[in-house]
Design an enzyme around this catalytic site. Structure first.
Site, mmCIF file in Angstrom:
data_model
loop_
_atom_site.group_PDB
_atom_site.id
_atom_site.type_symbol
_atom_site.label_atom_id
_atom_site.label_comp_id
_atom_site.label_asym_id
_atom_site.label_seq_id
_atom_site.Cartn_x
_atom_site.Cartn_y
_atom_site.Cartn_z
ATOM 1 N N ASP A 8 0.862 -1.158 0.000
ATOM 2 C CA ASP A 8 0.000 0.000 0.000
ATOM 3 C C ASP A 8 0.910 1.222 0.000
ATOM 4 O OD1 ASP A 8 -2.595 0.706 0.156
ATOM 5 O OD2 ASP A 8 -2.542 1.107 2.295
ATOM 6 N N ASP A 21 -3.689 -1.309 5.377
ATOM 7 C CA ASP A 21 -4.190 -0.885 6.684
ATOM 8 C C ASP A 21 -5.687 -0.653 6.670
ATOM 9 O OD1 ASP A 21 -4.244 1.271 5.092
ATOM 10 O OD2 ASP A 21 -2.914 2.523 6.287
ATOM 11 N N ASP A 23 -8.259 -3.365 2.323
ATOM 12 C CA ASP A 23 -7.129 -4.267 2.050
ATOM 13 C C ASP A 23 -7.368 -5.682 2.557
ATOM 14 O OD1 ASP A 23 -5.717 -2.116 1.025
ATOM 15 O OD2 ASP A 23 -4.985 -1.544 2.995
#
Length: 1025
Positions: free
Chosen positions: A378, A719, A723
């Site tokens: 990410d 996070d 996800d």
């Protein structure tokens, strides 16, 4: 990203599945559901007019539902809550530890021992208790290590539990025209709900009215900027349109009213949580390895057992004796101590990683990280610092660089220009962000701010450069304000001017640069106001494009001194019917912001590259920003171009560039949506550096699956709730401990307590190290199997007195070998650990043919020779020369024969013979300990010489002393002759095995030297494990 700990209050996290990943039912229905969930969100409610909404849900737009109707719907649909994922009862977790994989092998061994004891008890009047002892000890080993592993995982679960802050959520609904505050679980379809800044959205809402409402969607879409919410239908895609507010996102500012269109599991967030809990996580690589290893060991044991069972029948032993031999050989092959060794090794690494900010939820994940070949990371908060920071300013017709480092050690710019004074005043006054109270002693960059991300960045920048913004605002008192809204895209405020030499009131404005410039007719240069001509407009345009191209968020600033004659003291400014100028203003400058990369990330990405790990960025952010950060951290390395870069360089259309020429590529989520699996595979195969931007949660999952189709072992970091499906599907999911949502922490295998990408690289190194060290431990443990089995085989074939007893085998496996085997887990990494490619799970096994050939065929054989040499020496000293022993077994073991003659004609009674035999068992045991010294030292390295590696491992040195001391204790301690049938030895008998120990050491040093001298040669192919 979001706003600290206040996020994720009620995800389905009250109950969670720690430990192993959940298995999926094989039903077709399940697969169909998964495919349903993988599709993009479908929703029509955002397209409906208010009348159609009223018809669909029966809601009065002013008075809401009636209380009675709400109760009916609640009874029909159930509470507005996410279904908690199925949990594993504690007893099942415990049983998994007791009966999983390796433990089963030991249980089978124990059952066979009890069986053998039963057969002996039925046959003999006074049976030996060896097999009974062995069965009891094996059972104890499994139970103790099972408890240990269970305790370890329970500890991680406790830490997980502490992450969950379950606060019952309240929601403000309007029913029968009255405002009621109810528990969010009681919100129903069609309810009229009111939300304000700071609230959690209680269900998916279709917004019907709003006032400056903004929501933080970062946990759902990954966009770090708060998104405006209004009644307007602005986009076909429900995730992009403005009139839908999603369950479990936060309202940051403003107020809104909306109709509930989805509740509980049917909300967008609920679908993602279901997607995550329904995914099959698959087995961890180390579990597969251990299973493979058990197959090998069991195969070898059964093969040897059956071969000698048949042989003993040919040699005319009775059936029952042959069965006892069969069981004995199978049990002797089981490395009893290995289960404990593997568990302890993984635990040690998990502890070591916890010290480095990686919390491992299930022990096996430790090793998975080491075999990772692709990391899908990410962007926000993992690769970046997760705080918007002022990066550049443009004033006096040039770009100045601000300091984005975490400790303010970077660039500085000229703060003396009067234009900067004007720009900093506008940025400080036209800004609603404030520092939270009581942080005077906290460093400015670390302070908490109430306000959105961009304004916080400006506030911190001005506070750092110009001193207290609060004083500035108190001196220049605010008299009027128009907050930012999406139609005019600016924010404006009017202040009393503290500077007596200037006009009484000053108007300050900030907003989208092109909109601000359109309202200006002049510009400040070097503190002097000048007309804004075409040349300066071009300069502005170039600066704007340059900063935007760096992926930065650019804001324009302007001001106007309001003339005193038109605006006397006490003038009533009206912000509804605007009675002051908002055109013909004076442009001051641009300020651009970015969420800057973390300091340690570029180095970490470089390490990944040299370790052969591909780092892919997957983000919900804008492609330009994503590409800029990817270049900043080295995910796109210098000199590598994307198709767009090549097109720009050659000045040709993008579609004329051959995609194979571009090493890097940036892929937009909307393009990804229309790609087939083959096209995705093609991209993953042919581009080394990839960035996916504007991706949805479902697409993240598709990317992970694409990588896994290429045979990669994938680690995913994330996070947000968005996800969690990818975290679950990945071979190892890594969640963020600080910014992470509960759903993501629950789906992950590992949690980064400091949210830092660099910790992952530490984890990879630890994972590779544990794999190497486990190999070394196994090589060390298995080697002593040969000197344990061969005495039994020779005993059957040559009919000699038994050279080594069952109890002594246990003393080696669970006594002297344990500490040295565990000490190898503390061995430092060899020099090439982060320079080699990730291991290929298909070909590079934990236990391969080469390791077996080294342990069993080479080193093990030398050890067995050492043991037999000692055995023959002792018997010869007692009068039995080696050739007289052949075929003596039947008489030797017959308790009624008391006149067995030795080579010198002396007669031996049964008791005397047994004392000599047990002394031989002890000496064989001691000789195994002596040759295991050398084995331990050579197992320290696989390629380097021991002299290069050095003896820095203190635990290993302790292990050498410990096994020697234990052996001496077992041999010389009074009473051992009764308890374990171990007898004291003459000191000289210790030295019989020394030459063999030396041979092992020299043999292996020469082998490693050849491997280093001719890499890839025959010796390496045959013996490098």
């Amino acid at each position: 990203m979001g706003y600290g700990a206040g996020r994720d209050k009620y995800e389905p996290a009250a109950t969670s599945e720690q430990g192993g990943k959940k298995k999926k039912g094989k039903g077709k229905g399940k697969e169909k559901d998964m495919d349903e969930l993988k599709k993009e969100v479908t929703m029509e409610d955002h397209k409906l007019s208010l009348d159609e909404l009223h018809r669909k849900f029966g809601t009065d737009m002013q008075r809401g539902l009636t209380t009675a109707r709400a109760a009916e719907i609640l009874a029909r649909d159930g509470p507005n809550a996410l279904t908690p994922p199925p949990t594993t009862p504690e007893w099942v977790k415990f049983c998994r530890q007791l009966f999983g994989g390796f433990s089963m092998l030991l249980w089978i061994g124990a059952i066979l021992c009890f069986l053998a004891y039963g057969i002996q008890a039925a046959m003999e009047e006074e049976p030996q208790n060896d097999n009974l002892y062995l069965g009891v000890v094996l059972s104890a080993v499994v139970i103790i290590t099972g408890c240990f592993s269970y305790y370890q995982e329970a500890k991680s679960s406790k830490i997980m539990e502490s992450f969950k802050n379950m606060v019952p959520q309240q929601a403000l609904v309007i029913r029968s025209g009255e405002k009621l505050s109810i528990n969010a679980e009681e919100v129903v379809l069609g309810d009229l709900v009111e939300v304000k800044g700071g609230d959690r959205i209680p269900a998916d809402l279709r917004v019907i009215s709003s006032h400056g409402c903004k929501v933080d969607n970062s946990s759902l879409t990954g966009e770090s900027e708060p998104q405006t919410r209004s009644p307007d239908f602005t986009n076909e895609n429900p995730l992009e349109t403005r009139n839908i507010a999603f369950f479990s996102t936060n309202c940051v500012e403003g107020t809104a009213r909306g109709i509930v269109v989805n509740t509980g599991d049917r909300t967008v967030m609920g679908r993602i949580a279901t997607l995550a809990s329904g995914l099959d996580g698959g087995r961890t690589p180390i579990a597969i390895e251990i299973e493979h290893f058990i197959h090998i060991i069991t195969g070898v044991a059964v093969f040897l057992g059956v071969s000698f069972f048949i042989l003993s029948l040919i040699l005319q032993y009775t059936w029952l004796e042959a069965v006892i031999f069969l069981i004995g050989i199978i049990v002797a092959n089981v490395p009893e101590g290995l289960l404990a060794t593997v568990t302890v090794c993984l635990t040690l690494t998990a502890k070591r990683m916890a010290r480095k900010n990686c919390l491992v939820k299930n022990l096996e994940a430790v090793e998975t990280l080491g075999s990772t070949s692709t990391i899908c990371s990410d962007k926000t908060g993992t690769l970046t610092q997760n705080r918007m920071t002022v990066a550049h300013m443009w004033f006096d017709n040039q770009i100045h660089e601000a300091d984005t480092t975490e400790n303010q050690s970077g660039a500085s710019f000229d703060k003396s220009s009067p234009t900067w004074t004007a720009l900093s005043r506008v940025a400080g006054l036209c800004n609603r962000a404030v520092f939270q109270a009581g942080q005077e002693n906290t460093p400015i960059l670390k302070r908490d701010v109430a306000g959105d991300a961009s304004e916080s960045a400006l506030l911190k920048c001005i506070e750092l450069c110009c001193g207290s913004v609060r004083d500035m605002r108190e001196k220049n008192h605010k008299v009027a304000e128009i907050p930012f809204n999406s139609t005019n895209k600016y924010q404006l405020s009017v202040h009393k001017n503290a500077n007596p030499s200037e006009s009484r009131y000053i108007l300050v404005m900030k907003g989208a640069p092109e909109r601000i410039l359109d309202r200006c007719t002049s510009i400040i240069l070097q503190g002097k106001e000048q007309p804004l001509d075409e040349e300066l407009k071009d300069a502005f345009q170039n600066a704007y494009l340059e900063l935007g191209g760096l992926g930065e968020r650019v804001l324009g600033f302007c001001h106007l001194a309001l003339p005193d004659d038109q605006f006397p003291d006490g003038f009533q400014f009206d912000t509804e019917e605007v009675n002051f100028p908002t055109e013909n203003l004076c442009f001051v400058g641009l300020i651009s912001m970015i969420d800057p990369p973390r300091a340690a990330v570029p180095d970490a990405v470089g390490k990944c590259r040299s370790a052969g790990i591909k780092v892919i960025m997957v983000t919900g952010d804008h492609p330009i920003t994503a590409k800029a950060i990817a270049k900043g951290v080295g995910i796109i390395s210098e000199g590598n171009e994307t198709v767009e870069d090549i097109a720009a360089r050659l000045n040709i259309p993008v579609n004329q560039v051959n995609p194979r020429d571009a090493k890097a590529c940036v892929i937009h989520g909307t393009d990804l949506k229309d790609m087939t699996e083959e096209q995705i595979d093609d991209i993953l195969r042919h581009h080394t550096e990839i960035v996916f931007a504007r991706t949805s949660p479902q697409q993240k999952l598709i990317i992970v699956e694409g990588c896994q189709r290429q045979g990669a072992i994938v680690a995913v970091t994330g996070d947000g709730v968005n996800d969690s499906p990818a975290l679950k599907k990945a071979d190892i999911g890594i969640a963020m401990g600080i910014a992470g949502s509960d759903v993501s922490k629950q789906a992950a295998d590992m949690i980064l307590l400091d949210d830092n990408f660099a910790s992952i690289v530490t984890g990879v190194e630890e994972g590779r190290l544990i794999f190497d060290n486990l190999k070394k431990s196994i090589a060390y443990t298995l080697t002593s199997n040969i000197p344990e089995i061969t005495p039994f085989l020779i005993f059957i074939i040559a009919n000699i007195p038994l050279p080594l007893g069952t109890v002594t085998i246990l003393c080696i496996d669970l006594g002297t070998d344990m500490v040295p085997a565990i000490s190898l887990a503390y061995e430092q990494a060899e020099s090439d650990i982060m320079k080699r490619q990730p291991r290929n799970p298909k070909t590079d096994k934990l236990v391969n043919e080469r390791l077996i050939s080294m342990a069993y065929g080479q080193i093990g054989m030398i050890q067995a020779l050492g043991g037999f040499f000692t055995y023959f020496v002792i018997l010869a000293e007692n009068g039995f020369l080696p050739w007289t022993l052949l075929g003596i077994r039947v008489n030797w073991d017959d308790r009624w024969t008391n006149d067995v003659e030795d080579s010198y004609g002396q007669q031996w009674t049964y008791e005397q013979r047994k004392i000599v035999e047990f002394t031989c068992h002890t000496s064989f045991f001691i000789s195994i300990v002596v040759v295991q010294w050398a084995d331990l030292i050579i197992c320290k390295t696989r390629r380097n010489s021991v002299f290069q590696q050095g003896m820095k491992n203190k635990i290993l040195i302790f292990g050498l002393f410990e096994e020697t001391a234990l052996a001496a204790f077992l041999s010389y301690c009074p009473g051992m002759d009764v308890a374990l049938r171990m007898y004291p030895l003459k000191p000289t008998w210790w030295f019989c095995a020394f030459p063999y120990s030396l041979i092992i050491f020299i043999y292996d040093e020469v082998r490693k030297l050849i491997i280093r001298r001719s890499p890839g040669g025959w010796v390496e192919k045959e013996s490098y494990y």
